[in-house]
Motif scaffolding. Structure first.
Motif, PDB file in Angstrom:
ATOM      1  N   PRO A 263      -1.824  -4.527   9.935  1.00  0.00           N
ATOM      2  CA  PRO A 263      -1.843  -3.995   8.558  1.00  0.00           C
ATOM      3  C   PRO A 263      -3.196  -4.222   7.878  1.00  0.00           C
ATOM      4  N   PRO A 264      -3.632  -3.257   7.083  1.00  0.00           N
ATOM      5  CA  PRO A 264      -4.926  -3.408   6.405  1.00  0.00           C
ATOM      6  C   PRO A 264      -4.921  -4.588   5.441  1.00  0.00           C
ATOM      7  N   GLY A 265      -6.106  -5.066   5.140  1.00  0.00           N
ATOM      8  CA  GLY A 265      -6.244  -6.170   4.192  1.00  0.00           C
ATOM      9  C   GLY A 265      -5.750  -7.484   4.777  1.00  0.00           C
ATOM     10  N   ALA A 266      -5.657  -7.555   6.102  1.00  0.00           N
ATOM     11  CA  ALA A 266      -5.181  -8.765   6.795  1.00  0.00           C
ATOM     12  C   ALA A 266      -3.832  -9.225   6.252  1.00  0.00           C
ATOM     13  N   ALA A 267      -3.009  -8.281   5.785  1.00  0.00           N
ATOM     14  CA  ALA A 267      -1.672  -8.622   5.268  1.00  0.00           C
ATOM     15  C   ALA A 267      -0.814  -9.180   6.405  1.00  0.00           C
ATOM     16  N   ALA A 268       0.146 -10.035   6.028  1.00  0.00           N
ATOM     17  CA  ALA A 268       0.996 -10.677   7.039  1.00  0.00           C
ATOM     18  C   ALA A 268       2.054  -9.721   7.583  1.00  0.00           C
ATOM     19  N   GLY A 269       2.178  -8.568   6.946  1.00  0.00           N
ATOM     20  CA  GLY A 269       3.181  -7.622   7.409  1.00  0.00           C
ATOM     21  C   GLY A 269       2.982  -6.255   6.787  1.00  0.00           C
ATOM     22  N   ALA A 270       3.844  -5.323   7.202  1.00  0.00           N
ATOM     23  CA  ALA A 270       3.744  -3.960   6.700  1.00  0.00           C
ATOM     24  C   ALA A 270       5.126  -3.413   6.409  1.00  0.00           C
ATOM     25  N   VAL A 271       5.210  -2.611   5.361  1.00  0.00           N
ATOM     26  CA  VAL A 271       6.430  -1.881   5.046  1.00  0.00           C
ATOM     27  C   VAL A 271       6.099  -0.404   5.229  1.00  0.00           C
ATOM     28  N   LEU A 272       6.831   0.265   6.099  1.00  0.00           N
ATOM     29  CA  LEU A 272       6.613   1.695   6.310  1.00  0.00           C
ATOM     30  C   LEU A 272       7.874   2.424   5.887  1.00  0.00           C
ATOM     31  N   ASP A 273       7.714   3.483   5.089  1.00  0.00           N
ATOM     32  CA  ASP A 273       8.897   4.269   4.756  1.00  0.00           C
ATOM     33  C   ASP A 273       8.743   5.692   5.225  1.00  0.00           C
ATOM     34  N   GLY A 274       9.869   6.281   5.643  1.00  0.00           N
ATOM     35  CA  GLY A 274       9.824   7.658   6.152  1.00  0.00           C
ATOM     36  C   GLY A 274      11.163   8.123   6.656  1.00  0.00           C
ATOM     37  N   ARG A 275      11.134   8.840   7.783  1.00  0.00           N
ATOM     38  CA  ARG A 275      12.360   9.381   8.357  1.00  0.00           C
ATOM     39  C   ARG A 275      12.664   8.782   9.725  1.00  0.00           C
ATOM     40  N   ASP A 276      11.613   8.381  10.452  1.00  0.00           N
ATOM     41  CA  ASP A 276      11.797   7.949  11.847  1.00  0.00           C
ATOM     42  C   ASP A 276      11.101   6.620  12.118  1.00  0.00           C
ATOM     43  N   VAL A 277      10.904   5.817  11.080  1.00  0.00           N
ATOM     44  CA  VAL A 277      10.158   4.561  11.273  1.00  0.00           C
ATOM     45  C   VAL A 277      10.968   3.606  12.159  1.00  0.00           C
TER      46      VAL A 277
END
Ligand code: C5P
Length: 228
Positions: free
Chosen positions: A118-132
């Motif tokens: 994830p950008p910004g050296a974040a500890a995680g990512a949240v992805l939203d969509g239809r097929d994540v």
């Protein structure tokens, strides 16, 4: 350097139909957890907008594939920040180009890379969509399927349009919503389906705060209270 590797990024997958509230929820959860957020629908919307601006039709497969391959989201092109990608015209175009396997393939690498690193050296990512939860990140730490009745979603979309000063007709918004649901659910490649291990959050009778608390409770149960 040995021992300096970054811990594996946590991944939260949030899928659901149009106007289910998943985007708002995903942004709020990412903000709360200090994770990076990717609205994957904006990639398909950007492809739809590029095609329309080029004077092509969203059903023109070669035009859509060329647009998707030219997008290069890692360079954060201006089209991703263009307010026109939020219009219903572009939403419809997005759902048409999204049914083309080569378009989906062109956007896959960026989404997976965002989740893994994830950008910004974040500890995680949240992805939203239809097929994540089903295709992009099938190994996500927590998967949510956010939904609401089609009538409730159409009402929310109508209010959103009216707030933007757009004159919309009730029955048209509902018909468009049903149309998009059908296209997203019936396409052969990566259709909108709930992942078997996703937590279903029906927000029809919930406020945004209630949806947030319910989602966070589930995420905590999956990634631990310290991380969430
Ligand atoms: O979520 P949003 O309504 O912005 O997405 C626009 C369109 O992009 C959807 O109707 C859907 O067809 C497509 N999409 C998709 N896969 C995703 C995200 C969006 O096919 N992961």
């Amino acid at each position: 350097m040995i021992g300096s590797a970054r811990p594996r990024a946590r991944v939260i997958a949030i899928d659901g139909p149009a106007a289910s509230g998943k985007g708002t929820l995903a942004a709020r959860i990412a903000d709360h957890l200090g994770f990076a957020h990717l609205d994957t629908g904006s990639l398909y919307r950007a492809v739809g907008l590029i095609v329309l601006r080029n004077g092509d039709s969203a059903t023109d497969r070669p035009a859509a594939i060329t647009a998707a391959r030219s997008l290069c989201p890692e360079r954060a092109p201006a089209v991703l920040r263009d307010s026109e990608i939020r219009s219903d015209r572009v939403g419809q175009a997005a759902s048409t180009v999204a049914a083309i396997p080569e378009v989906r393939a062109a956007l896959l690498g960026f989404q997976r890379e965002f989740a893994a690193d994830p950008p910004g050296a974040a500890a995680g990512a949240v992805l939203d969509g239809r097929d994540v939860g089903t295709v992009i990140c099938p190994d996500a730490d927590a998967k949510l399927f956010v939904t609401a009745s089609v009538e409730v979603r159409a009402q929310r979309r109508l209010k959103e349009l009216q707030a933007r000063g757009v004159n919309a007709i009730d029955s048209h918004v509902l018909a468009d919503m049903k149309d998009r649901d059908r296209r997203d659910s019936e396409r052969a490649t990566a259709p909108l389906v709930k992942a078997a291990d996703a937590f279903v959050l029906d927000t029809s009778d919930m406020t945004a705060d209630q949806a947030f608390e319910a989602a966070l409770g589930f995420i905590r149960s999956r990634i631990g209270p310290d991380a969430a």
